[in-house]
Design a protein around this motif. Structure first.
Motif, PDB file in Angstrom:
ATOM      1  N   GLU A 181     -17.352 -54.681 -29.421  1.00  0.00           N
ATOM      2  CA  GLU A 181     -16.847 -53.306 -29.306  1.00  0.00           C
ATOM      3  C   GLU A 181     -17.908 -52.376 -28.728  1.00  0.00           C
ATOM      4  O   GLU A 181     -17.599 -51.507 -27.909  1.00  0.00           O
ATOM      5  CB  GLU A 181     -16.387 -52.805 -30.680  1.00  0.00           C
ATOM      6  N   THR A 182     -19.148 -52.567 -29.152  1.00  0.00           N
ATOM      7  CA  THR A 182     -20.249 -51.747 -28.630  1.00  0.00           C
ATOM      8  C   THR A 182     -20.378 -51.912 -27.120  1.00  0.00           C
ATOM      9  O   THR A 182     -20.519 -50.930 -26.378  1.00  0.00           O
ATOM     10  CB  THR A 182     -21.569 -52.140 -29.318  1.00  0.00           C
ATOM     11  N   ARG A 233     -17.669 -58.949 -33.814  1.00  0.00           N
ATOM     12  CA  ARG A 233     -16.659 -58.002 -33.357  1.00  0.00           C
ATOM     13  C   ARG A 233     -17.275 -56.651 -33.024  1.00  0.00           C
ATOM     14  O   ARG A 233     -16.965 -56.059 -31.978  1.00  0.00           O
ATOM     15  CB  ARG A 233     -15.572 -57.830 -34.430  1.00  0.00           C
ATOM     16  N   ARG A 234     -18.160 -56.157 -33.873  1.00  0.00           N
ATOM     17  CA  ARG A 234     -18.794 -54.862 -33.593  1.00  0.00           C
ATOM     18  C   ARG A 234     -19.685 -54.927 -32.354  1.00  0.00           C
ATOM     19  O   ARG A 234     -19.796 -53.948 -31.612  1.00  0.00           O
ATOM     20  CB  ARG A 234     -19.591 -54.386 -34.812  1.00  0.00           C
ATOM     21  N   ALA A 279     -18.045 -52.991 -25.071  1.00  0.00           N
ATOM     22  CA  ALA A 279     -16.822 -52.532 -24.410  1.00  0.00           C
ATOM     23  C   ALA A 279     -16.853 -51.022 -24.183  1.00  0.00           C
ATOM     24  O   ALA A 279     -16.222 -50.511 -23.249  1.00  0.00           O
ATOM     25  CB  ALA A 279     -15.609 -52.914 -25.239  1.00  0.00           C
ATOM     26  N   GLU A 280     -17.582 -50.310 -25.039  1.00  0.00           N
ATOM     27  CA  GLU A 280     -17.626 -48.852 -24.947  1.00  0.00           C
ATOM     28  C   GLU A 280     -18.670 -48.331 -23.970  1.00  0.00           C
ATOM     29  O   GLU A 280     -18.775 -47.118 -23.766  1.00  0.00           O
ATOM     30  CB  GLU A 280     -17.881 -48.267 -26.336  1.00  0.00           C
TER      31      GLU A 280
END
Length: 225
Positions: free
Chosen positions: A188-189, A184-185, A191-192
């Motif tokens: 997210e990384t 998940r992280r 996606a940013e």
């Protein structure tokens, strides 16, 4: 392993970067990228079981035999992967194995053929969409079954698309409380990332985010992006 300069010298149709940080002075992760016939580029990422000198030696052997199989005349991708698996298995007296994603991309069309040998799936970044895991059927790690017929799975990269490949040194990194970084992280990384992102942007973002998460703790495993 290919140097940063070698990766920078690849044809301008593709932007490819890689980073490997071993948990010890030497490690068992690997990556490779080189041109083959008909305007295609082979690439791979891999992770050998174990750590230290034995894993590093087996990594070098696996990389060399895989490249040899891919560069042989008239070798199609499916056959090359099976040949590499067979030849690495023959040299595997220590009974190690290698997880990996192997790919062949047509630099003219963006068509990509992929084989997953027991490894984390690639992640696709496309402008305007969230990161997407390419869920490949795949097969066991190399050296587990000498005659396994690995399925070749296909996708197409459009202009500006990016594939991100990692080893489990990313998702299994731990913070001081022993919590895993996790998938998940990683998503997210990615996606940013500011778009459009370069390959350097993606590699640096993953590496820096994982190291911040570890908060100065020792790396548990080799990290490769």
């Amino acid at each position: 392993l290919p140097s940063r300069e070698a990766l920078s010298a690849l044809p301008p149709e593709i932007d490819l970067r890689a980073l490997l940080e071993p948990a010890r002075s030497i490690g068992g992760d690997l990556y490779d990228a080189f041109l083959v016939a008909d305007g295609k580029l082979f690439f791979m990422i891999g992770d050998v079981t174990g750590k230290g000198v034995p894993a590093s030696l087996f990594m070098a052997l696996s990389k060399a035999l895989t490249k040899s199989a891919l560069l042989r005349a008239d070798s199609v991708f499916e056959d090359a992967v099976m040949t590499a698996n067979l030849e690495i298995s023959r040299e595997n007296s220590a009974e190690m194995f290698v997880t990996g994603v192997l790919g062949l991309i047509d630099l003219k069309t963006g068509a990509v053929a992929l084989v997953n040998a027991g490894h984390d799936n690639p992640i696709l970044l496309h402008e305007g969409d969230p990161p997407t895991e390419l869920r490949l059927e795949g097969g066991p790690p190399l050296c587990v079954m000498e005659d396994f017929p690995y399925p070749v799975e296909e996708t197409v990269l459009r202009q500006g698309d990016m594939l991100v490949l990692t080893t489990d040194g990313v998702t299994e990194a731990r913070d001081p409380a022993n919590e895993l970084f996790g998938h998940r992280r990683l998503m997210e990384t990615l996606a940013e990332l500011s778009r459009p992102a370069t390959a350097d942007d993606a590699v640096s973002a993953v590496q820096q985010t994982v190291r911040r998460f570890e908060d100065g703790g020792a790396a548990a495993d080799d990290l490769t992006v």
